[in-house]
Design an enzyme around this catalytic site. Structure first.
Site, short mmCIF file in Angstrom:
data_model
loop_
_atom_site.label_atom_id
_atom_site.label_comp_id
_atom_site.label_asym_id
_atom_site.label_seq_id
_atom_site.Cartn_x
_atom_site.Cartn_y
_atom_site.Cartn_z
CB CYS A 75 1.90 15.55 5.56
SG CYS A 75 0.84 14.52 6.59
CB CYS A 186 5.16 8.98 8.60
SG CYS A 186 4.74 10.41 9.64
CG HIS A 188 6.32 13.18 12.32
ND1 HIS A 188 5.31 13.56 11.47
CD2 HIS A 188 6.27 14.03 13.38
CE1 HIS A 188 4.68 14.60 11.99
NE2 HIS A 188 5.24 14.91 13.14
#
Length: 265
Positions: A75, A186, A188
């Site tokens: 992260c 990021c 994601h």
């Protein structure tokens, strides 16, 4: 259990770190993997650094209690907020962390204009500012915070109309600046790469750091004689939110159905 046979613990604010987990599995298939998604507290990008550090310490303790030989902080926001503190907390444990791919992007750009998609927390961090000062002094960097995008990906909406509309709006300023290189800041965001490819010119280079993290993990484990060999155990998953929700999303983002435990820390 021999040290090299112990698992690697990977964690993120949510399911984004699965993009990193995929790269680790592809590069290091003999490694057994533990994964924690702190979904009850996602997104980290809108939380305070102190809050994020506390969550990372609790999850790090949880994974080490389950025998992890190394930790991967999958992260960018958590890396900016907590990596230094975690290294102090676990001085004997190899820790591999994330950071936006500023250095490779600065090397790759042809016109000197680089765009960055990331969370507010990452973009405001001292760590990101230091990366720009160190590696991007000769290029123009245009940053775009992406509120709402993590939530769309957490919901498994990788191709829907709402995600498309959001990405179009977020990409607008970067495309207007003529950037030829785009950093996905990021973990994601790699999950919407196929949609991104539909929304940006084909000659824009898209760079993320998942593969680089897997290579760094391999180097760190090799240096400490901790590389596994033979057959990996099945991966294990935990979430701080509803296990059934993560079980629903895993086939989409991980590629197989898995059972998920409840994280109570």
């Amino acid at each position: 259990m021999a040290a090299e046979s112990a698992p690697v613990g990977v964690f993120d604010s949510g399911v984004g770190g699965l993009s990193v987990l995929r790269e680790i599995r592809a590069r290091l298939p003999a490694e057994s993997l533990l994964y924690v998604a702190d979904n009850a507290h996602v997104p980290y990008g809108e939380k305070s650094a102190e809050y994020i550090r506390e969550r990372c310490e609790r999850i790090g303790d949880f994974l080490l209690e389950r025998g992890a030989k190394a930790l991967v902080l999958a992260c960018n926001t958590a890396t900016a907020a907590a990596a230094a503190e975690l290294r102090e907390r676990y001085p004997q444990v190899p820790l591999v962390a994330m950071e936006p791919a500023v250095k490779p992007a600065a090397a790759a750009t042809r016109n000197g204009r680089v765009g960055v998609l990331a969370t507010t927390g990452t973009l405001k961090s001292a760590r990101f500012a230091a990366l720009l000062d160190r590696f991007a002094s000769d290029v123009q960097v245009f940053t775009q915070p992406c509120p709402g995008l993590v939530e769309r990906i957490e919901a498994g909406d990788l191709h829907g109309a709402r995600t498309r509309a959001l990405l179009e709006r977020l990409l607008g300023p970067i495309l207007e600046q003529g950037c030829d290189t785009l950093i996905l800041g990021c973990t994601h965001y790699p999950f919407v790469k196929p949609l991104l490819a539909e929304l940006i010119p084909a000659d824009i280079a898209v760079i993320d750091t998942g593969a680089a993290v897997a290579r760094q993990l391999e180097r760190v484990l090799s240096t400490r004689a901790l590389l596994a060999s033979g057959q990996a155990a099945a991966p294990r998953f935990w979430t701080s939110a509803l296990p059934e929700e993560m079980e629903r999303i895993l086939p989409i983002l991980w590629g197989s159905q898995e059972s998920v435990g409840k994280l109570d820390v």
